[in-house]
Design a protein around this motif. Structure first.
Motif, short mmCIF file in Angstrom:
data_model
loop_
_atom_site.label_atom_id
_atom_site.label_comp_id
_atom_site.label_asym_id
_atom_site.label_seq_id
_atom_site.Cartn_x
_atom_site.Cartn_y
_atom_site.Cartn_z
N TYR A 61 37.08 31.35 40.87
CA TYR A 61 36.77 31.35 42.29
C TYR A 61 37.81 32.20 42.99
O TYR A 61 38.98 32.20 42.62
N LYS A 62 37.39 32.95 44.01
CA LYS A 62 38.32 33.82 44.74
C LYS A 62 39.38 33.01 45.47
O LYS A 62 40.54 33.40 45.55
N CYS A 63 38.99 31.87 46.01
CA CYS A 63 39.90 31.04 46.80
C CYS A 63 39.60 29.56 46.53
O CYS A 63 38.45 29.15 46.56
N HIS A 84 32.81 32.31 47.92
CA HIS A 84 32.82 33.71 47.51
C HIS A 84 32.31 33.86 46.08
O HIS A 84 32.42 32.95 45.27
N GLY A 87 35.25 36.11 40.49
CA GLY A 87 35.65 37.38 39.90
C GLY A 87 36.86 37.22 39.02
O GLY A 87 37.21 36.10 38.61
N SER A 91 41.23 39.70 41.38
CA SER A 91 40.49 39.71 42.65
C SER A 91 40.60 38.39 43.41
O SER A 91 39.99 38.22 44.46
N SER A 92 41.41 37.47 42.89
CA SER A 92 41.60 36.18 43.58
C SER A 92 42.52 36.36 44.78
O SER A 92 43.09 37.44 45.00
N PRO A 100 44.10 31.95 42.73
CA PRO A 100 43.08 31.57 43.71
C PRO A 100 43.51 30.44 44.64
O PRO A 100 42.81 30.14 45.61
#
Length: 107
Positions: A61-63, A84, A87, A91-92, A100
């Protein structure tokens, strides 16, 4: 960067330690409850929450918001994955530090 479940769990625990420090409460223990907001809301152990949040060694998860729960108890942590598209670790939210995990200050 590949991150396995064990390291991911360690990083979740570190994020919870940081949240506890911000709120001025004791660090989480093996008995700590995580109110996990993912596919509904469920109370989980730290290990169970990490297993549910872990998507794979190269997909995250990105965040993921982490906080002491502002309305229930200082012994319960609020954890929520963002909506989101997942990725890579790079890309976190903070790939160089917390990955993340976004340590929130309770309102």
């Amino acid at each position: 960067m590949k991150v396995g479940l064990e390291e991911f769990t360690t990083r979740l625990h570190e994020a919870m330690n940081q949240a506890a420090a911000r709120y001025g409460v004791a660090k989480p223990s093996s008995d700590t409850i995580v109110e996990l907001h993912l596919e509904g809301v469920r109370d989980r152990s730290i290990a169970e929450a990490a297993e549910k949040l872990f998507l794979g060694e190269d997909r995250f998860y990105k965040c993921i918001d982490v906080s002491v729960h502002p309305r229930r108890s200082p012994d319960i942590f609020f954890v929520r994955a963002s909506g989101h598209e997942p990725g890579s670790w790079e890309s976190s939210l903070n790939p160089e530090t917390t990955g993340p995990f976004n340590i929130m200050t309770p309102a």
